[in-house]
Write a protein that holds these residues in place. Structure first.
Motif, short mmCIF file in Angstrom:
data_model
loop_
_atom_site.label_atom_id
_atom_site.label_comp_id
_atom_site.label_asym_id
_atom_site.label_seq_id
_atom_site.Cartn_x
_atom_site.Cartn_y
_atom_site.Cartn_z
N PHE A 266 -14.31 -74.03 59.62
CA PHE A 266 -13.28 -74.97 59.19
C PHE A 266 -12.96 -74.82 57.70
CE2 PHE A 266 -14.75 -77.98 62.80
CZ PHE A 266 -13.99 -77.27 63.71
N VAL A 267 -13.99 -74.54 56.90
CA VAL A 267 -13.75 -74.38 55.46
C VAL A 267 -12.93 -73.13 55.19
CG1 VAL A 267 -14.88 -74.02 53.22
CG2 VAL A 267 -15.78 -75.72 54.82
N MET A 268 -13.07 -72.10 56.03
CA MET A 268 -12.20 -70.93 55.91
C MET A 268 -10.73 -71.37 55.94
SD MET A 268 -13.68 -67.91 55.55
CE MET A 268 -12.46 -66.74 56.16
N GLY A 269 -10.39 -72.22 56.88
CA GLY A 269 -9.02 -72.71 56.97
C GLY A 269 -8.64 -73.59 55.80
N LEU A 270 -9.55 -74.48 55.39
CA LEU A 270 -9.25 -75.43 54.32
C LEU A 270 -8.87 -74.72 53.02
CD1 LEU A 270 -9.25 -78.25 53.01
CD2 LEU A 270 -11.70 -77.93 52.59
N VAL A 333 -2.56 -73.27 65.27
CA VAL A 333 -1.16 -73.08 65.66
C VAL A 333 -0.25 -73.15 64.44
CG1 VAL A 333 0.77 -74.10 66.95
CG2 VAL A 333 -1.49 -73.91 68.02
N GLY A 334 -0.51 -74.14 63.58
CA GLY A 334 0.31 -74.29 62.38
C GLY A 334 0.21 -73.08 61.47
N LEU A 335 -0.98 -72.53 61.31
CA LEU A 335 -1.16 -71.35 60.46
C LEU A 335 -0.38 -70.15 61.00
CD1 LEU A 335 -4.98 -71.66 59.71
CD2 LEU A 335 -3.14 -71.84 58.03
N VAL A 336 -0.44 -69.96 62.31
CA VAL A 336 0.26 -68.83 62.93
C VAL A 336 1.77 -68.95 62.71
CG1 VAL A 336 0.85 -67.74 65.13
CG2 VAL A 336 -1.54 -68.34 64.62
N PHE A 337 2.31 -70.13 62.98
CA PHE A 337 3.76 -70.29 62.85
C PHE A 337 4.23 -70.32 61.40
CE2 PHE A 337 3.51 -71.51 67.31
CZ PHE A 337 4.66 -70.90 67.81
N SER A 338 3.32 -70.59 60.46
CA SER A 338 3.73 -70.58 59.05
C SER A 338 4.14 -69.18 58.59
CB SER A 338 2.60 -71.10 58.16
OG SER A 338 1.52 -70.17 58.06
N VAL A 339 3.59 -68.16 59.23
CA VAL A 339 4.00 -66.79 58.86
C VAL A 339 5.11 -66.27 59.78
CG1 VAL A 339 1.84 -66.18 57.76
CG2 VAL A 339 2.08 -65.81 60.20
N ILE A 340 5.12 -66.73 61.03
CA ILE A 340 6.21 -66.33 61.93
C ILE A 340 7.54 -66.85 61.39
CG2 ILE A 340 7.20 -66.70 64.23
CD1 ILE A 340 4.37 -66.69 65.34
N ALA A 350 7.17 -77.08 57.89
CA ALA A 350 6.77 -77.83 59.08
C ALA A 350 5.47 -77.25 59.65
CB ALA A 350 7.88 -77.78 60.13
N SER A 351 5.38 -75.93 59.68
CA SER A 351 4.17 -75.27 60.19
C SER A 351 2.98 -75.52 59.28
CB SER A 351 4.41 -73.77 60.32
OG SER A 351 5.51 -73.50 61.17
N LEU A 352 3.18 -75.41 57.97
CA LEU A 352 2.10 -75.67 57.02
C LEU A 352 1.64 -77.13 57.08
CD1 LEU A 352 3.40 -73.63 53.97
CD2 LEU A 352 1.32 -73.16 55.28
N ASN A 411 1.68 -62.31 53.79
CA ASN A 411 0.66 -63.31 54.05
C ASN A 411 0.17 -63.31 55.50
OD1 ASN A 411 0.66 -64.58 51.43
ND2 ASN A 411 2.67 -65.45 51.95
N ASP A 412 0.83 -62.53 56.39
CA ASP A 412 0.60 -62.65 57.82
C ASP A 412 -0.87 -62.47 58.21
OD1 ASP A 412 3.30 -62.19 57.22
OD2 ASP A 412 3.70 -61.52 59.26
N SER A 413 -1.48 -61.37 57.81
CA SER A 413 -2.85 -61.07 58.24
C SER A 413 -3.82 -62.15 57.80
CB SER A 413 -3.29 -59.71 57.68
OG SER A 413 -2.46 -58.68 58.15
N GLY A 414 -3.65 -62.64 56.58
CA GLY A 414 -4.55 -63.67 56.08
C GLY A 414 -4.46 -64.95 56.89
N MET A 415 -3.25 -65.38 57.22
CA MET A 415 -3.10 -66.62 57.99
C MET A 415 -3.61 -66.46 59.42
SD MET A 415 -1.98 -68.77 55.79
CE MET A 415 -2.86 -67.85 54.53
N PHE A 416 -3.40 -65.28 60.02
CA PHE A 416 -3.94 -65.04 61.36
C PHE A 416 -5.47 -65.09 61.35
CE2 PHE A 416 0.08 -62.36 62.35
CZ PHE A 416 0.76 -63.52 62.72
N MET A 417 -6.07 -64.55 60.30
CA MET A 417 -7.51 -64.59 60.18
C MET A 417 -8.01 -66.04 60.09
SD MET A 417 -9.88 -63.38 56.97
CE MET A 417 -9.13 -64.70 55.98
N LEU A 418 -7.34 -66.86 59.29
CA LEU A 418 -7.75 -68.26 59.16
C LEU A 418 -7.58 -69.00 60.48
CD1 LEU A 418 -6.15 -69.14 55.69
CD2 LEU A 418 -8.45 -68.31 56.18
N ALA A 419 -6.51 -68.70 61.20
CA ALA A 419 -6.29 -69.34 62.50
C ALA A 419 -7.42 -69.01 63.48
CB ALA A 419 -4.94 -68.90 63.08
#
Length: 439
Positions: A266-270, A333-340, A350-352, A411-419
């Protein structure tokens, strides 16, 4: 109303609390919660304002994304080293003195960060800031176990941790204003003023903590004898079902290790969001520092509402695991759509916002899991270990996001990793036996 000569009835599962009990806990909440929230607002602001400072200092000091990510994350190495000793010291000397010491020292170090001129100096100051702040957050989590039984602690922990979101609501616009309005004043850059002005509140609040915080129920002169007896009886009743294990056994416990891995996820995402949110917003086409600050407040404001509502549901239903797992999935889900949807500021925001709501909601409810079975010195060590291992993600997350962004140019790869880490944390939370944490 019970008298001191007669034992107060225990308010366990299925037993409705009395009006006297509810009034007593409200009194405690109004005494403790505002001060603890204020402490965490200034703590978190000093920890993550480097995300806004980056908007200027990266250019001024010629810091690459990878250098910035490493410097932002090295804070957590210092944090890791002193976390367990710091929490054990707090348990022994009391919260009032130790929390005040932590706040004053981190305020001073945060302010001195304004004088860095090289990547090495940046690394050193971030590392020292982590050493100074180590023990603050797990110390507060431990401190709440002195006052609240498990079925009340989830909501109180949530109120305390809404300070993360509030620091985003307050800190974003304030940081953006300082960067824009103070840049060049007295010959200093805006980011230097940022570290100076946002470090000062920690000194003031640290003194306030020393003057007004009580170490526990027994030292709270603002409580009546009956109120103290009720509160102590609730804690004694709950502690009877816990084991106060030796520190060595706690640190090697599979349960504690599992909790550490969940929290790490969870801290990875935070911190992926906290340290990179201003940069992500800028990448959508917003360039004005103050506008970035205002927009960054939106996800955190929404997160305050989500945190309170979900915590209320968890305490009412006395269910923890799904109340952790479902927000974790929403965060992913929000992290994934933030880069899409990165091409659109509105859709990306909205995604963030969804991502921030989900991520921040998992954190306070997570802490209702380990505190349900840890007690005493074992709790001090266990909570600190979980937090210190989990916060190693605070080192890895911004560095990994920065490295991936530099390597891929996006930013895509980083956000997918966090997701992926958010999904992992949610699944691991569901693996915890319900009987262990349903109290």
């Amino acid at each position: 109303m019970a008298s001191p000569a007669n034992p107060l009835p225990h308010s366990g599962a299925g037993v409705p609390p009395s009006s006297f009990e509810e009034a007593t806990y409200r009194k405690v909440a109004w005494r403790l919660t505002p001060l603890l929230m204020l402490c965490y607002v200034v703590a978190y602001l000093d920890r993550v304002n480097v995300g806004f400072a980056k908007l200027q200092m990266s250019t001024d000091l010629h810091l690459s994304d990878a250098v910035y990510g490493f410097g932002a994350g090295i804070f957590f190495l210092g944090y890791f080293i002193f976390e367990v000793p710091s929490n054990v010291i707090l348990h022994r000397v009391g919260a009032r003195v130790w929390i005040a010491r932590i706040m004053v020292t981190w305020g001073i170090i945060s302010m001195l960060t304004m004088f860095v001129t090289t990547p090495t100096m940046f690394y050193v100051m971030r590392f020292l800031l982590g050493l100074a702040e180590a023990g603050f957050f797990p110390g507060i989590i431990l401190y709440l176990t002195y006052w609240y039984p498990a079925h009340r602690r989830g909501r109180m922990t949530t109120w305390f941790m809404t300070a993360i979101a509030l620091s985003g609501v307050i800190g974003g616009p304030v940081s953006g204003f300082i960067l824009k309005s103070f840049d060049g004043l007295n010959g200093w850059h805006g980011w230097q003023w940022l570290f100076l002005l946002e470090g000062l509140p920690s000194l003031v609040v640290g003194v306030l903590v020393f003057l007004v915080l009580d170490d526990g129920i027994g030292k709270a002169k603002w409580l009546t004898a009956e109120e103290r007896q009720l509160l102590e009886s609730r804690i004694t009743h709950e502690d009877a079902s816990k084991e106060d294990l030796p520190i060595g056994r706690v640190l090697a416990s599979p349960r504690v290790l599992l909790m550490s891995l969940i929290y790490f996820s969870f801290v990875m995402g935070l911190y992926g969001v906290s340290f990179w949110l201003p940069t992500i917003i800028k990448s959508t086409g917003v360039t004005d520092a103050f506008a970035i600050g205002l927009l960054s407040a939106v996800p955190f404001a929404a997160a305050v509402v989500a945190m309170v509502l979900v915590a209320r549901s968890a305490d009412h239903r006395r269910e923890r695991r799904w109340h952790v797992a479902l927000p974790a999935a929403a965060g992913a889900v929000g992290l994934v759509f933030s880069v899409i949807w990165a091409h659109s500021t509105v859709l990306a925001m909205a995604s963030l916002t969804l991502a921030t709501m989900g991520i921040l909601t998992t954190l306070p409810l997570f802490w209702s899991l380990p505190t349900a079975f840890l007690a005493g010195t074992g709790a001090a060590a266990g909570i600190a270990m979980i937090n210190s291992i989990g916060n190693l993600a605070g080192f890895l997350s911004p560095y990994a996001v920065g490295w991936l962004k530099q390597a891929t140019g996006a930013n895509d790869s980083g956000m997918f990793m966090l997701a992926a880490f958010m999904v992992l944390g949610g699944l691991l939370a569901l693996s915890v036996p319900a009987r262990l944490v349903s109290k």
